[in-house]
Design a protein around this motif. Structure first.
Motif, PDB file in Angstrom:
ATOM      1  N   GLU A   1       0.847  -1.131   0.010  1.00  0.00           N
ATOM      2  CA  GLU A   1      -0.105   0.028  -0.055  1.00  0.00           C
ATOM      3  C   GLU A   1       0.918   1.142   0.010  1.00  0.00           C
ATOM      4  OE1 GLU A   1      -3.623   1.767   2.805  1.00  0.00           O
ATOM      5  OE2 GLU A   1      -3.299  -0.303   2.731  1.00  0.00           O
ATOM      6  N   LYS A   2       1.845   1.230   0.938  1.00  0.00           N
ATOM      7  CA  LYS A   2       2.541   2.548   0.911  1.00  0.00           C
ATOM      8  C   LYS A   2       3.548   2.600  -0.445  1.00  0.00           C
ATOM      9  CE  LYS A   2       3.141   2.109   5.903  1.00  0.00           C
ATOM     10  NZ  LYS A   2       3.942   1.345   6.800  1.00  0.00           N
ATOM     11  N   LEU A   3       4.198   1.439  -0.738  1.00  0.00           N
ATOM     12  CA  LEU A   3       4.913   1.597  -2.166  1.00  0.00           C
ATOM     13  C   LEU A   3       4.096   2.114  -3.131  1.00  0.00           C
ATOM     14  CD1 LEU A   3       7.449   0.919  -3.909  1.00  0.00           C
ATOM     15  CD2 LEU A   3       6.786  -1.506  -3.771  1.00  0.00           C
ATOM     16  N   LEU A   4       2.823   1.478  -3.428  1.00  0.00           N
ATOM     17  CA  LEU A   4       1.917   1.967  -4.486  1.00  0.00           C
ATOM     18  C   LEU A   4       1.522   3.467  -4.369  1.00  0.00           C
ATOM     19  CD1 LEU A   4       0.338   1.244  -7.018  1.00  0.00           C
ATOM     20  CD2 LEU A   4      -1.791   0.696  -5.345  1.00  0.00           C
ATOM     21  N   SER A   5       1.258   4.048  -3.185  1.00  0.00           N
ATOM     22  CA  SER A   5       0.980   5.190  -3.051  1.00  0.00           C
ATOM     23  C   SER A   5       2.279   6.255  -3.338  1.00  0.00           C
ATOM     24  CB  SER A   5       0.788   5.723  -1.506  1.00  0.00           C
ATOM     25  OG  SER A   5      -0.449   5.078  -1.211  1.00  0.00           O
ATOM     26  N   PHE A   6       3.510   5.746  -3.196  1.00  0.00           N
ATOM     27  CA  PHE A   6       4.668   6.529  -3.509  1.00  0.00           C
ATOM     28  C   PHE A   6       4.850   6.508  -5.012  1.00  0.00           C
ATOM     29  CE2 PHE A   6       9.035   6.340  -4.485  1.00  0.00           C
ATOM     30  CZ  PHE A   6       9.737   7.460  -4.089  1.00  0.00           C
ATOM     31  N   VAL A   7       4.687   5.308  -5.515  1.00  0.00           N
ATOM     32  CA  VAL A   7       4.918   5.108  -7.137  1.00  0.00           C
ATOM     33  C   VAL A   7       3.883   5.934  -7.979  1.00  0.00           C
ATOM     34  CG1 VAL A   7       4.653   3.478  -9.087  1.00  0.00           C
ATOM     35  CG2 VAL A   7       6.134   2.843  -6.878  1.00  0.00           C
ATOM     36  N   LEU A   8       2.714   6.248  -7.192  1.00  0.00           N
ATOM     37  CA  LEU A   8       1.751   6.871  -8.022  1.00  0.00           C
ATOM     38  C   LEU A   8       1.863   8.345  -7.806  1.00  0.00           C
ATOM     39  CD1 LEU A   8      -1.647   4.995  -7.178  1.00  0.00           C
ATOM     40  CD2 LEU A   8      -0.581   5.170  -9.316  1.00  0.00           C
TER      41      LEU A   8
ATOM     42  N   LEU B   1      -6.631  -3.317  -3.534  1.00  0.00           N
ATOM     43  CA  LEU B   1      -5.810  -2.149  -3.284  1.00  0.00           C
ATOM     44  C   LEU B   1      -5.350  -1.230  -4.495  1.00  0.00           C
ATOM     45  CD1 LEU B   1      -3.357  -0.834  -1.538  1.00  0.00           C
ATOM     46  CD2 LEU B   1      -1.634  -2.361  -2.795  1.00  0.00           C
ATOM     47  N   TYR B   2      -5.685  -2.007  -5.693  1.00  0.00           N
ATOM     48  CA  TYR B   2      -5.518  -1.096  -6.801  1.00  0.00           C
ATOM     49  C   TYR B   2      -6.816  -0.127  -7.007  1.00  0.00           C
ATOM     50  CZ  TYR B   2      -1.720  -4.026  -8.235  1.00  0.00           C
ATOM     51  OH  TYR B   2      -0.440  -4.774  -8.277  1.00  0.00           O
ATOM     52  N   GLU B   3      -7.966  -0.670  -6.650  1.00  0.00           N
ATOM     53  CA  GLU B   3      -9.188  -0.189  -6.688  1.00  0.00           C
ATOM     54  C   GLU B   3      -9.236   1.257  -5.744  1.00  0.00           C
ATOM     55  OE1 GLU B   3     -12.056  -3.784  -8.142  1.00  0.00           O
ATOM     56  OE2 GLU B   3     -11.696  -3.645  -6.125  1.00  0.00           O
ATOM     57  N   LYS B   4      -8.752   0.708  -4.479  1.00  0.00           N
ATOM     58  CA  LYS B   4      -8.587   1.754  -3.461  1.00  0.00           C
ATOM     59  C   LYS B   4      -7.634   2.853  -3.911  1.00  0.00           C
ATOM     60  CE  LYS B   4      -7.436   0.636   0.482  1.00  0.00           C
ATOM     61  NZ  LYS B   4      -7.059   0.321   1.780  1.00  0.00           N
ATOM     62  N   GLN B   5      -6.793   2.845  -4.584  1.00  0.00           N
ATOM     63  CA  GLN B   5      -6.045   3.767  -5.003  1.00  0.00           C
ATOM     64  C   GLN B   5      -6.310   4.363  -6.335  1.00  0.00           C
ATOM     65  OE1 GLN B   5      -3.090   5.132  -3.565  1.00  0.00           O
ATOM     66  NE2 GLN B   5      -3.334   3.584  -1.838  1.00  0.00           N
ATOM     67  N   GLY B   6      -7.294   4.461  -7.091  1.00  0.00           N
ATOM     68  CA  GLY B   6      -7.839   4.916  -8.130  1.00  0.00           C
ATOM     69  C   GLY B   6      -7.953   4.109  -9.554  1.00  0.00           C
ATOM     70  N   PHE B   7      -7.446   2.843  -9.518  1.00  0.00           N
ATOM     71  CA  PHE B   7      -7.614   2.092 -10.571  1.00  0.00           C
ATOM     72  C   PHE B   7      -8.950   1.524 -10.833  1.00  0.00           C
ATOM     73  CE2 PHE B   7      -2.951   1.992  -9.805  1.00  0.00           C
ATOM     74  CZ  PHE B   7      -2.463   2.094 -11.196  1.00  0.00           C
TER      75      PHE B   7
ATOM     76  N   CYS C   1      -2.647 -13.054 -17.831  1.00  0.00           N
ATOM     77  CA  CYS C   1      -3.440 -11.803 -17.581  1.00  0.00           C
ATOM     78  C   CYS C   1      -4.762 -11.948 -18.035  1.00  0.00           C
ATOM     79  CB  CYS C   1      -2.791 -10.537 -18.368  1.00  0.00           C
ATOM     80  SG  CYS C   1      -3.728  -9.203 -18.459  1.00  0.00           S
ATOM     81  N   ASP C   2      -5.622 -11.761 -17.039  1.00  0.00           N
ATOM     82  CA  ASP C   2      -7.104 -11.773 -17.356  1.00  0.00           C
ATOM     83  C   ASP C   2      -8.111 -10.500 -16.654  1.00  0.00           C
ATOM     84  OD1 ASP C   2      -7.314 -12.460 -14.754  1.00  0.00           O
ATOM     85  OD2 ASP C   2      -8.431 -14.201 -14.731  1.00  0.00           O
ATOM     86  N   VAL C   3      -7.227  -9.651 -16.178  1.00  0.00           N
ATOM     87  CA  VAL C   3      -7.701  -8.265 -15.547  1.00  0.00           C
ATOM     88  C   VAL C   3      -6.692  -7.163 -15.992  1.00  0.00           C
ATOM     89  CG1 VAL C   3      -7.792  -6.809 -13.681  1.00  0.00           C
ATOM     90  CG2 VAL C   3      -8.510  -9.459 -13.581  1.00  0.00           C
ATOM     91  N   ALA C   4      -7.067  -6.215 -16.593  1.00  0.00           N
ATOM     92  CA  ALA C   4      -6.450  -4.772 -16.952  1.00  0.00           C
ATOM     93  C   ALA C   4      -7.126  -3.679 -16.294  1.00  0.00           C
ATOM     94  CB  ALA C   4      -6.306  -4.766 -18.292  1.00  0.00           C
ATOM     95  N   MET C   5      -6.265  -2.757 -15.773  1.00  0.00           N
ATOM     96  CA  MET C   5      -6.851  -1.705 -14.867  1.00  0.00           C
ATOM     97  C   MET C   5      -6.210  -0.320 -15.279  1.00  0.00           C
ATOM     98  SD  MET C   5      -7.116  -3.403 -11.221  1.00  0.00           S
ATOM     99  CE  MET C   5      -8.582  -2.347 -10.513  1.00  0.00           C
ATOM    100  N   ARG C   6      -6.814   0.698 -15.619  1.00  0.00           N
ATOM    101  CA  ARG C   6      -6.225   2.109 -15.793  1.00  0.00           C
ATOM    102  C   ARG C   6      -6.502   2.996 -14.636  1.00  0.00           C
ATOM    103  NH1 ARG C   6      -6.354   5.038 -20.790  1.00  0.00           N
ATOM    104  NH2 ARG C   6      -7.646   3.315 -21.860  1.00  0.00           N
ATOM    105  N   TYR C   7      -5.665   3.744 -14.405  1.00  0.00           N
ATOM    106  CA  TYR C   7      -5.542   4.762 -13.285  1.00  0.00           C
ATOM    107  C   TYR C   7      -6.097   5.781 -13.617  1.00  0.00           C
ATOM    108  CZ  TYR C   7      -3.806   7.513  -9.600  1.00  0.00           C
ATOM    109  OH  TYR C   7      -3.682   8.337  -8.443  1.00  0.00           O
ATOM    110  N   GLN C   8      -7.201   6.339 -12.635  1.00  0.00           N
ATOM    111  CA  GLN C   8      -7.850   7.657 -12.918  1.00  0.00           C
ATOM    112  C   GLN C   8      -7.363   8.458 -11.853  1.00  0.00           C
ATOM    113  OE1 GLN C   8     -10.685   7.813 -15.130  1.00  0.00           O
ATOM    114  NE2 GLN C   8      -9.980   6.141 -15.840  1.00  0.00           N
ATOM    115  N   ARG C   9      -6.873   9.525 -12.280  1.00  0.00           N
ATOM    116  CA  ARG C   9      -6.008  10.614 -11.483  1.00  0.00           C
ATOM    117  C   ARG C   9      -7.189  10.964 -10.465  1.00  0.00           C
ATOM    118  NH1 ARG C   9      -3.101  12.320 -16.271  1.00  0.00           N
ATOM    119  NH2 ARG C   9      -0.898  12.536 -15.826  1.00  0.00           N
ATOM    120  N   LYS C  10      -6.674  10.985  -9.270  1.00  0.00           N
ATOM    121  CA  LYS C  10      -7.670  11.694  -8.322  1.00  0.00           C
ATOM    122  C   LYS C  10      -7.733  13.020  -8.383  1.00  0.00           C
ATOM    123  CE  LYS C  10      -6.924   8.195  -5.127  1.00  0.00           C
ATOM    124  NZ  LYS C  10      -5.734   7.360  -3.927  1.00  0.00           N
TER     125      LYS C  10
END
Length: 160
Positions: free
Chosen positions: A92-99, A124-130, A147-156
């Protein structure tokens, strides 16, 4: 938790951490072998980025990359946490940092590819905006057999 940019001396951690989680859940594919064994060649030299999470007692316990796929298009990839550090919110902390780092990179599309088996990661990805994205799956999902799931980041959006 401290976050470190890629350096050649940290490359073995990129391999070890990713090899561990991928092998635990799936089969390492040829693309995995290339990227995790030669991150300088396949990520950094192609305009991408890699970061590591260093825990004060446990050392390097996590890693995550942004792989440049085209101008303005990045894949969040090879995000893993060592098994001995799971449960410490490293991911969670690493993902927040990378984003937060991604926000200063000129990108139009930031996406990730994963598998339905990775339920905790998807949450976790959904919580962070994907958000789930069929177009991304159609365009990039064939890179991995798993791969059977793809997600795109939606800027907050900034709060008004």
């Amino acid at each position: 938790m401290e976050f470190l940019k890629f350096s050649q001396d940290l490359a073995p951690y990129f391999d070890t951490i990713n090899r561990e989680w991928i092998s635990d859940m799936f089969v390492l594919e040829p693309i995995d072998e290339k990227v995790i064994s030669k991150p300088q060649q396949y990520i950094i030299n192609r305009g991408g980025y890699i970061w590591f999470a260093r825990h004060p007692e446990l050392g390097i316990v996590g890693t995550c990359a942004l792989m440049k796929k085209a101008d303005g298009v990045f894949e969040l990839t090879k995000m893993g946490v060592s098994s001995h550090a799971r449960g410490l919110k490293v991911g969670e902390k690493l993902l927040s940092f990378v984003l937060s780092k991604a926000e200063v990179i000129a990108y139009s599309t930031l996406f990730l590819l994963t598998n339905q088996k990775c339920k905790a990661a998807i949450h976790l990805y959904e919580k962070q905006g994907f958000v789930h994205d069929q177009d991304i799956l159609d365009q990039f999902g064939k890179a991995y057999a798993r791969c059977d799931v793809a997600m795109r980041y939606q800027r907050k959006r900034a709060q008004k």
